[in-house]
Design a protein around this motif. Structure first.
Motif, PDB file in Angstrom:
ATOM      1  N   PRO A   1       0.821  -1.560   0.407  1.00 23.02           N
ATOM      2  CA  PRO A   1       0.550   0.025   0.092  1.00 23.02           C
ATOM      3  C   PRO A   1       0.856   1.548  -0.261  1.00 23.02           C
ATOM      4  O   PRO A   1       2.224   0.628   0.290  1.00 23.02           O
ATOM      5  CB  PRO A   1      -0.909   0.064   1.563  1.00 23.02           C
ATOM      6  CG  PRO A   1      -0.531  -1.406   1.485  1.00 23.02           C
ATOM      7  CD  PRO A   1       0.621  -1.972   1.043  1.00 23.02           C
ATOM      8  N   TYR A   2       0.575   2.465  -0.101  1.00 26.81           N
ATOM      9  CA  TYR A   2       0.294   4.032  -0.824  1.00 26.81           C
ATOM     10  C   TYR A   2       1.556   4.293  -1.522  1.00 26.81           C
ATOM     11  O   TYR A   2       2.773   4.950  -1.591  1.00 26.81           O
ATOM     12  CB  TYR A   2       1.639   4.166   0.921  1.00 26.81           C
ATOM     13  CG  TYR A   2       0.631   3.938   1.986  1.00 26.81           C
ATOM     14  CD1 TYR A   2      -0.986   4.716   2.096  1.00 26.81           C
ATOM     15  CD2 TYR A   2       0.219   3.203   3.238  1.00 26.81           C
ATOM     16  CE1 TYR A   2      -2.080   5.065   3.152  1.00 26.81           C
ATOM     17  CE2 TYR A   2      -0.434   2.581   3.917  1.00 26.81           C
ATOM     18  CZ  TYR A   2      -1.164   3.620   3.918  1.00 26.81           C
ATOM     19  OH  TYR A   2      -2.369   2.804   5.410  1.00 26.81           O
ATOM     20  N   GLY A   3       1.342   3.274  -2.531  1.00 24.95           N
ATOM     21  CA  GLY A   3       2.528   3.287  -3.612  1.00 24.95           C
ATOM     22  C   GLY A   3       3.723   2.696  -3.969  1.00 24.95           C
ATOM     23  O   GLY A   3       5.115   2.688  -4.336  1.00 24.95           O
ATOM     24  N   TRP A   4       4.202   1.800  -2.527  1.00 28.24           N
ATOM     25  CA  TRP A   4       5.625   1.803  -2.576  1.00 28.24           C
ATOM     26  C   TRP A   4       5.538  -0.013  -3.221  1.00 28.24           C
ATOM     27  O   TRP A   4       4.500  -0.701  -2.687  1.00 28.24           O
ATOM     28  CB  TRP A   4       5.673   1.301  -0.694  1.00 28.24           C
ATOM     29  CG  TRP A   4       6.753   2.579  -0.623  1.00 28.24           C
ATOM     30  CD1 TRP A   4       5.892   3.252  -0.102  1.00 28.24           C
ATOM     31  CD2 TRP A   4       7.950   3.504  -0.098  1.00 28.24           C
ATOM     32  NE1 TRP A   4       6.144   4.658   0.828  1.00 28.24           N
ATOM     33  CE2 TRP A   4       7.276   4.386   0.398  1.00 28.24           C
ATOM     34  CE3 TRP A   4       8.489   3.182  -1.225  1.00 28.24           C
ATOM     35  CZ2 TRP A   4       8.289   5.888   0.972  1.00 28.24           C
ATOM     36  CZ3 TRP A   4       9.832   4.150  -0.967  1.00 28.24           C
ATOM     37  CH2 TRP A   4       9.895   5.546  -0.278  1.00 28.24           C
ATOM     38  N   CYS A   5       6.905  -0.244  -3.919  1.00 27.17           N
ATOM     39  CA  CYS A   5       7.667  -1.714  -4.320  1.00 27.17           C
ATOM     40  C   CYS A   5       8.861  -2.282  -3.549  1.00 27.17           C
ATOM     41  O   CYS A   5       9.653  -1.548  -2.917  1.00 27.17           O
ATOM     42  CB  CYS A   5       7.292  -1.233  -5.750  1.00 27.17           C
ATOM     43  SG  CYS A   5       7.832  -2.866  -6.366  1.00 27.17           S
ATOM     44  N   LEU A   6       8.345  -3.290  -3.100  1.00 22.68           N
ATOM     45  CA  LEU A   6       9.809  -3.880  -2.487  1.00 22.68           C
ATOM     46  C   LEU A   6      10.275  -4.769  -3.324  1.00 22.68           C
ATOM     47  O   LEU A   6      10.450  -5.978  -3.641  1.00 22.68           O
ATOM     48  CB  LEU A   6       9.493  -3.919  -0.236  1.00 22.68           C
ATOM     49  CG  LEU A   6      10.563  -5.208   0.357  1.00 22.68           C
ATOM     50  CD1 LEU A   6      11.734  -3.787   0.108  1.00 22.68           C
ATOM     51  CD2 LEU A   6      10.106  -5.369   0.915  1.00 22.68           C
ATOM     52  N   LEU A   7      11.697  -4.562  -3.773  1.00 21.91           N
ATOM     53  CA  LEU A   7      12.567  -5.853  -4.462  1.00 21.91           C
ATOM     54  C   LEU A   7      13.774  -6.306  -3.394  1.00 21.91           C
ATOM     55  O   LEU A   7      13.848  -5.597  -2.494  1.00 21.91           O
ATOM     56  CB  LEU A   7      13.476  -4.622  -5.410  1.00 21.91           C
ATOM     57  CG  LEU A   7      12.543  -3.560  -6.419  1.00 21.91           C
ATOM     58  CD1 LEU A   7      13.801  -2.964  -7.578  1.00 21.91           C
ATOM     59  CD2 LEU A   7      11.977  -4.346  -7.160  1.00 21.91           C
ATOM     60  N   VAL A   8      13.318  -7.225  -3.537  1.00 19.85           N
ATOM     61  CA  VAL A   8      13.558  -8.579  -2.821  1.00 19.85           C
ATOM     62  C   VAL A   8      14.972  -8.997  -3.873  1.00 19.85           C
ATOM     63  O   VAL A   8      14.311  -9.959  -4.309  1.00 19.85           O
ATOM     64  CB  VAL A   8      13.498  -9.316  -2.015  1.00 19.85           C
ATOM     65  CG1 VAL A   8      13.551 -10.335  -1.129  1.00 19.85           C
ATOM     66  CG2 VAL A   8      12.366  -8.390  -0.767  1.00 19.85           C
ATOM     67  N   ALA A   9      16.151  -9.803  -3.715  1.00 23.55           N
ATOM     68  CA  ALA A   9      17.116 -10.975  -3.390  1.00 23.55           C
ATOM     69  C   ALA A   9      17.113 -12.023  -2.842  1.00 23.55           C
ATOM     70  O   ALA A   9      17.795 -10.987  -2.326  1.00 23.55           O
ATOM     71  CB  ALA A   9      18.360 -10.267  -4.047  1.00 23.55           C
TER      72      ALA A   9
ATOM     73  N   TRP B   1      13.938  -0.619  -1.630  1.00 23.37           N
ATOM     74  CA  TRP B   1      12.768  -0.143  -2.076  1.00 23.37           C
ATOM     75  C   TRP B   1      12.103   0.802  -3.459  1.00 23.37           C
ATOM     76  O   TRP B   1      13.575   1.512  -3.282  1.00 23.37           O
ATOM     77  CB  TRP B   1      12.313   0.965  -0.622  1.00 23.37           C
ATOM     78  CG  TRP B   1      11.795   0.285   0.879  1.00 23.37           C
ATOM     79  CD1 TRP B   1      12.589  -0.537   2.014  1.00 23.37           C
ATOM     80  CD2 TRP B   1      10.562  -0.452   1.268  1.00 23.37           C
ATOM     81  NE1 TRP B   1      11.916  -0.300   2.237  1.00 23.37           N
ATOM     82  CE2 TRP B   1      10.491  -1.275   2.301  1.00 23.37           C
ATOM     83  CE3 TRP B   1       9.095  -0.159  -0.131  1.00 23.37           C
ATOM     84  CZ2 TRP B   1       9.778  -1.378   2.490  1.00 23.37           C
ATOM     85  CZ3 TRP B   1       8.430  -1.169   1.171  1.00 23.37           C
ATOM     86  CH2 TRP B   1       8.580  -1.543   1.738  1.00 23.37           C
ATOM     87  N   CYS B   2      11.605   1.016  -3.780  1.00 27.17           N
ATOM     88  CA  CYS B   2      11.268   1.485  -4.821  1.00 27.17           C
ATOM     89  C   CYS B   2       9.621   2.124  -5.505  1.00 27.17           C
ATOM     90  O   CYS B   2       8.642   1.773  -4.406  1.00 27.17           O
ATOM     91  CB  CYS B   2      11.359   1.591  -6.516  1.00 27.17           C
ATOM     92  SG  CYS B   2      11.293  -0.363  -6.269  1.00 27.17           S
ATOM     93  N   ASP B   3       9.691   2.677  -6.030  1.00 26.75           N
ATOM     94  CA  ASP B   3       7.694   2.955  -6.753  1.00 26.75           C
ATOM     95  C   ASP B   3       7.331   2.289  -7.928  1.00 26.75           C
ATOM     96  O   ASP B   3       6.639   1.811  -7.772  1.00 26.75           O
ATOM     97  CB  ASP B   3       8.206   4.658  -7.260  1.00 26.75           C
ATOM     98  CG  ASP B   3       8.845   4.722  -8.204  1.00 26.75           C
ATOM     99  OD1 ASP B   3       9.324   4.195  -8.692  1.00 26.75           O
ATOM    100  OD2 ASP B   3       8.284   6.150  -8.494  1.00 26.75           O
ATOM    101  N   THR B   4       8.585   1.758  -8.987  1.00 26.55           N
ATOM    102  CA  THR B   4       7.595   0.582  -9.529  1.00 26.55           C
ATOM    103  C   THR B   4       9.162  -0.053  -9.837  1.00 26.55           C
ATOM    104  O   THR B   4      10.717   0.600  -9.659  1.00 26.55           O
ATOM    105  CB  THR B   4       7.218   1.579 -10.945  1.00 26.55           C
ATOM    106  OG1 THR B   4       6.768  -0.096 -11.696  1.00 26.55           O
ATOM    107  CG2 THR B   4       8.792   2.098 -11.551  1.00 26.55           C
TER     108      THR B   4
ATOM    109  N   LYS C   1       1.242   0.395  -7.696  1.00 30.25           N
ATOM    110  CA  LYS C   1       1.180   1.539  -7.648  1.00 30.25           C
ATOM    111  C   LYS C   1       1.992   2.258  -7.679  1.00 30.25           C
ATOM    112  O   LYS C   1       2.641   2.002  -6.627  1.00 30.25           O
ATOM    113  CB  LYS C   1      -0.502   2.301  -6.334  1.00 30.25           C
ATOM    114  CG  LYS C   1      -0.572   2.921  -6.760  1.00 30.25           C
ATOM    115  CD  LYS C   1      -1.845   2.816  -5.210  1.00 30.25           C
ATOM    116  CE  LYS C   1      -1.846   4.663  -4.760  1.00 30.25           C
ATOM    117  NZ  LYS C   1      -3.063   4.519  -3.411  1.00 30.25           N
ATOM    118  N   PRO C   2       2.502   3.346  -8.478  1.00 26.59           N
ATOM    119  CA  PRO C   2       3.221   4.148  -8.541  1.00 26.59           C
ATOM    120  C   PRO C   2       3.244   5.085  -7.079  1.00 26.59           C
ATOM    121  O   PRO C   2       2.675   5.261  -5.575  1.00 26.59           O
ATOM    122  CB  PRO C   2       2.702   5.492  -9.702  1.00 26.59           C
ATOM    123  CG  PRO C   2       2.454   5.151 -10.321  1.00 26.59           C
ATOM    124  CD  PRO C   2       1.309   4.068  -9.759  1.00 26.59           C
TER     125      PRO C   2
END
Length: 201
Positions: free
Chosen positions: A49-57, A70-73, A188-189
């Motif tokens: 929620p709130y436009g965040w994206c969590l990239l995980v390796a 953390w990023c937006d897209t 969600k950007p």
């Protein structure tokens, strides 16, 4: 459990409970930087929620997270930031997204790219449905279902034969990493791709 319920378990008001947990938002989780390369790394993004994206390796061998961003897209810039924290692995497992592939090609030039087999099956089912009508569609779905069961080179060879004709199918990926992946939620950007985490409103 709602905020009011959590407060009630401590015998305080919701406002007091919020004050008591205020420090939690200032905690920045960290993963120690890895100096030795993994045999295979899986990378994917999960939208929250709130436009965040969590990239995980994660290390494909045991599923241990090795770094996050953390990023937006899921952009090339965000994945480049993620990959810059790790030594280049032998194999990168990805869902096939353009941002991840572009960042890997630029950051980890010698790393082999493997398409996530779970995503291959999921996309095949989306395209063909679970009950394809044509023989070709049925063959493709059978092959996709076999792919997620591959665990070694012998299994890949055995599973790369067309179920109807018995002829070899065109290989789509290597079998050097397990067929696992995370599942992004609805996109969600939002803010930037510079590693900072979400800030409570």
């Amino acid at each position: 459990m709602t905020l009011a319920q959590a407060a009630a378990t401590l015998g305080v008001s919701p406002r007091t409970f919020i004050r008591r947990i205020q420090w939690c938002w200032r905690v920045r989780p960290e993963i120690p930087r890895s100096e030795s390369p993994c045999q295979a790394v899986e990378a994917d993004g999960t939208y929250v929620p709130y436009g965040w994206c969590l990239l995980v390796a994660i290390a494909a061998a045991d599923g241990t997270p090795v770094t996050f961003q953390w990023c937006d897209t899921e952009s090339p810039a965000a994945y480049t930031r993620l990959f810059s924290r790790l030594p280049a692995p032998c194999t990168l497992v990805t869902d096939g997204g353009a941002g991840c592939a572009a960042a890997a090609a630029d950051t980890w030039k010698g790393t082999r790219i493997q398409r996530c087999l779970v995503h291959v099956l999921r996309n095949t089912r989306t395209d063909l449905t679970d009950r394809p009508r044509t023989d070709a569609g049925k063959d493709l779905l059978r092959l996709a279902r076999k792919l997620v069961k591959v665990r070694d080179a012998d299994g890949a060879a055995a599973g790369s034969t067309c179920p109807t004709t018995g002829t070899p199918a065109t290989p789509t990926s290597s079998a050097n990493a397990p067929p696992h992946a995370t599942t992004p939620a609805t996109q969600k950007p939002a803010p930037d791709a510079h590693g900072g985490g979400p800030t409570p409103g």
